[in-house]
Every structure is written in C-alpha cells, then in structure tokens.
Design a protein around this motif. Structure first.
Motif, short mmCIF file in Angstrom:
data_model
loop_
_atom_site.label_atom_id
_atom_site.label_comp_id
_atom_site.label_asym_id
_atom_site.label_seq_id
_atom_site.Cartn_x
_atom_site.Cartn_y
_atom_site.Cartn_z
N ALA A 83 0.76 -1.18 -0.02
CA ALA A 83 0.06 0.16 0.10
C ALA A 83 0.94 1.25 0.06
O ALA A 83 1.97 1.42 0.52
N ILE A 84 0.44 2.27 -0.67
CA ILE A 84 1.15 3.64 -0.65
C ILE A 84 0.48 4.18 0.42
O ILE A 84 -0.74 4.37 0.69
N GLN A 85 1.65 4.95 1.35
CA GLN A 85 0.99 5.58 2.40
C GLN A 85 1.07 7.17 1.68
O GLN A 85 2.18 7.99 1.61
N PRO A 86 0.13 7.80 1.36
CA PRO A 86 -0.08 9.09 0.91
C PRO A 86 0.33 10.30 1.80
O PRO A 86 0.14 10.11 3.08
N ALA A 87 0.58 11.52 1.24
CA ALA A 87 0.73 12.64 2.32
C ALA A 87 -0.33 12.92 3.02
O ALA A 87 -0.48 13.51 4.04
N GLY A 88 -1.71 12.88 2.31
CA GLY A 88 -2.93 13.06 3.11
C GLY A 88 -4.02 12.32 2.30
O GLY A 88 -3.72 11.78 1.13
#
Length: 192
Positions: A83-88
C-alpha cells in the motif's frame, strides 16, 4: 426517478434501473451498457509532480468512502503490492463530490471513466499514469421481464443503448492513448 446508487434496493414499481455491478440481479433482465474502467485523475498542475505511481506518496489521495477498494484495484493494476502511504487523504461520500475536489486541485482520485471522460477530453483533468484498471463490473440497464414490451421502456432503452455506444467510443479515445503510452514505455524499458 430515484438516486442512491447500489445501496438503494430495486423496487417492483420501477420501470427500470441503471446499476453498476456484475449483472446478477435475480428476477431481472440486465443489459450491459458499458464497462467501468478506473483511471487516476488530477489537474494538469498536480500531474507535473507525478512521474510514477510511487509518487502518490507525496500526494493527497481522494477517496469515495464506499468505493475505497477502487484504489486497491488500481494499485494492483499498477503492479504495486504494498500500500502507498499518501501525504494526505480526503474522503467523500459520493463520486460527484470527489470529482469536484479533483477539479479544484485538492488531490488525485481514481475515478470511473464515465464520471471524468468529459473533463479528460477537455484537458481540465489528466491521467498522470498510463495505467487503466479494468474490473469485472459494468453499468447495466435492469428491468423486470414483465416490462420488456413496455413502449416507454423500449424508447428509453433504445436511447440509452445509443448513448452507451457513444460512451464506448469516448472510452476508446481516452483509454487507447493511455494504453498506447503504457505499451511504449514497456517497449523502451525492454530496449534499454
């Protein structure tokens, strides 16, 4: 006319319904209108900072609460298993609200192509990555077999099927260049 998406149950007093799903509604005829390809979309300004899908970790992801899995499906199509951990992350209750946020430059959304094809064609939105996720779902015209000879349904069905055909042609204009760009990148990687 009623709105409510897939959460609104089919009712016997309705002439017909337009539904997204796999076409399995017992007791109803389901005629496929068009598939539901998923594409990431954002404004051209936001796209400048996105070179590959991992760059989404620097972006705000826009999510529709009951369609959260669409990001997972698209990440899978992009070959990302983690999973990508987005900035927000900004969560909306409906797709139209999410698309409005994308148009306002809030972040990046994965969207059903029918919802964004006009904005893509006009250049107000772009797909920053040449990756389209095709799921098993499609949009369907759904009605009870007893209504199949209803003149109003037949007129609506004919009009809707012609509109769906135009939508399929629009998909080809949007999806084919994206698919072509992806194939070109893969070829250049193989050569290099």
């Amino acid at each position: 006319m009623a709105t409510g998406g897939e959460r609104l149950p089919l009712r016997d007093d309705w002439t017909c319904s337009v539904r997204r799903g796999v076409g399995d509604w017992p007791g109803y005829v389901a005629e496929e209108l068009f598939p539901v390809p998923l594409v990431p979309v954002c404004t051209p300004a936001l796209a400048k900072g996105l070179r590959n899908p991992r760059d989404l970790s620097k972006a705000t992801l826009i999510v529709v609460a009951h369609l959260r899995a669409q990001w997972t499906w698209w990440f899978g199509a992009a070959g990302l298993t983690a999973a990508i951990q987005p900035a927000g992350e900004v969560v909306f209750e409906s797709s139209p609200m999410a698309i409005k946020a994308v148009l306002d430059g809030v972040g990046v959304a994965v969207a059903q192509l029918p919802y964004v094809s006009d904005a893509l064609a006009a250049g107000r939105l772009v797909s920053p990555f040449p990756i389209v996720s095709s799921r098993y779902e499609s949009w369907y015209l759904v009605y009870r077999p007893a209504r199949k000879e209803d003149p109003a349904l037949l007129a609506f069905r004919d009009w809707l099927l012609s509109e769906a055909q135009m939508q399929r042609r629009d998909y080809e204009k949007v999806v084919s260049p994206v698919s072509l760009a992806r194939r070109m990148k893969l070829r250049s990687r193989k050569r290099g």
